[in-house]
Design an enzyme around this catalytic site. Structure first.
Site, short mmCIF file in Angstrom:
data_model
loop_
_atom_site.label_atom_id
_atom_site.label_comp_id
_atom_site.label_asym_id
_atom_site.label_seq_id
_atom_site.Cartn_x
_atom_site.Cartn_y
_atom_site.Cartn_z
N THR A 92 14.56 32.23 10.28
CA THR A 92 14.52 31.24 9.20
C THR A 92 15.24 29.98 9.65
O THR A 92 15.91 29.97 10.68
CB THR A 92 15.17 31.82 7.93
OG1 THR A 92 16.46 32.32 8.28
CG2 THR A 92 14.32 32.92 7.34
N GLU B 186 14.81 39.96 8.61
CA GLU B 186 13.64 39.35 9.26
C GLU B 186 12.97 40.34 10.21
O GLU B 186 11.76 40.35 10.39
CB GLU B 186 14.06 38.11 10.06
CG GLU B 186 14.69 37.00 9.26
CD GLU B 186 15.55 36.06 10.13
OE1 GLU B 186 15.85 34.96 9.63
OE2 GLU B 186 15.93 36.41 11.26
N ASP C 210 15.43 26.65 3.30
CA ASP C 210 16.18 25.69 2.50
C ASP C 210 15.97 24.29 3.07
O ASP C 210 15.62 24.13 4.24
CB ASP C 210 17.66 26.06 2.43
CG ASP C 210 18.26 26.43 3.77
OD1 ASP C 210 18.00 27.55 4.25
OD2 ASP C 210 18.92 25.58 4.38
N1 FMC Z 1 20.97 26.22 8.73
C1 FMC Z 1 21.03 26.88 9.87
N2 FMC Z 1 20.41 28.08 10.10
C2 FMC Z 1 19.69 28.59 9.13
C3 FMC Z 1 19.55 27.92 7.91
C4 FMC Z 1 20.27 26.70 7.72
N3 FMC Z 1 20.29 26.07 6.56
N4 FMC Z 1 18.75 28.66 7.14
N5 FMC Z 1 18.40 29.76 7.85
C5 FMC Z 1 18.96 29.76 9.04
C6 FMC Z 1 18.85 30.88 10.05
C7 FMC Z 1 19.84 30.86 11.21
O1 FMC Z 1 19.14 30.66 12.43
C8 FMC Z 1 20.52 32.23 11.14
O2 FMC Z 1 19.88 33.19 11.97
C9 FMC Z 1 20.36 32.65 9.72
O3 FMC Z 1 19.15 32.05 9.28
C10 FMC Z 1 21.46 32.18 8.81
O4 FMC Z 1 22.65 32.81 9.02
#
Ligand code: FMC
Length: 268
Positions: free
Chosen positions: A117, A39, A226
């Protein structure tokens, strides 16, 4: 007692006046906190930032500072680096709070932007690739079922309000819930819903905690990789969408920084 009361009032008035002055000062110094290298690097390129060879942080920490001037803004982009033992991005709340604390101490930012993200709730209007500006942050994995400690654990707080950014850049807004897990247990899900969250991440509320300690305004830009109520396993969906969504995230952060340039806090 009366004199003490008056003294307290004077201090409160002075603090209010100081805050009002700060709101009218041009923003010149921003810190961007980003957990993942994927990122961070496109933004380092976009803003033409340089890695700091003599780190401002204590010796031994893996935290990386990229810095430079973009438009009229001094930008410091802080990435917590790779974990010294496991070699992966140091994601999560602990490093997020630590780097935010250290960045405030060393760099004295006018504004902090936490970008990253996140997972979105389709039922609350989130789609893959959406970018949200969080209105509120809270934790969902700090359960202390004792009166008042329960609220401390959740740590719900409003973020710095930016109605003009929302309107001018036509961004979505919603509440953000933070925990240290990428996946989500049924109990987490219930607590995230109780937090009324639209997006879930692993850093936001932790950055907000450290920023609030020093009354530094902070905003949270979260792109959805997601979906909670989608049909794919979390990790698979996250990895599949990471690259495309990161490009969208970086564009949103650039638009926000462009908007901030030449403005004061009260104009955001
Ligand atoms: N749940 C929690 N965090 C994330 C996510 C999810 N399904 N998708 N992407 C993230 C973010 C988190 O803040 C972390 O920085 C990284 O992306 C996932 O390890």
């Amino acid at each position: 007692m009366a004199p003490q009361h008056e003294g307290t009032e004077v201090v409160a008035e002075e603090a209010e006046a100081e805050a009002a002055d700060a709101d009218k000062k041009l923003i010149s110094n921003i810190v961007i906190v980003i957990a993942m290298q994927t990122e961070a690097l496109p933004l380092v390129q976009r803003f033409q930032l340089m890695e700091d060879p003599d780190t401002v942080f204590p010796k031994g920490v893996p935290w990386v500072r990229y810095h430079g001037i973009y438009k009229d803004l001094r930008i410091n982009l802080i990435w917590p680096g790779k974990d010294p033992i496991w070699g992966v991005d140091s994601v999560g709340t602990i490093t997020a709070s630590l780097v935010t604390f250290a960045s405030i101490q060393e760099l004295k930012p006018d504004l902090i932007i936490n970008a990253g993200t996140s997972r979105g709730f389709q039922a609350k209007g989130a789609c893959i690739g959406d970018v949200f500006l969080a209105s509120d942050v809270a934790f969902h994995e700090r359960r202390l079922p004792i009166p008042v400690f329960d609220e401390y654990g959740i740590g719900a707080r409003r973020t710095f309000s930016t109605p003009n950014i929302l309107r001018e850049l036509n961004m979505k807004t919603g509440k953000l819930s933070t925990g240290d897990s990428l996946d989500m247990s049924p109990q987490d899900e219930a607590l995230i819903i109780a937090n009324d969250a639209t997006v879930k991440d692993m850093e936001g509320a932790a950055v907000a905690y450290a920023a609030d300690l020093f009354s530094v305004p902070a905003i949270f830009v979260k792109a959805v990789t997601d979906l909670v109520d989608g049909d794919k396993p979390t990790a698979e969906e996250f990895l599949q969408n990471m690259v495309a969504v990161t490009a969208t995230l970086d564009q949103a952060v650039t638009n926000i920084v462009d908007f901030i340039s030449g403005k004061c806090l009260s104009e955001l």
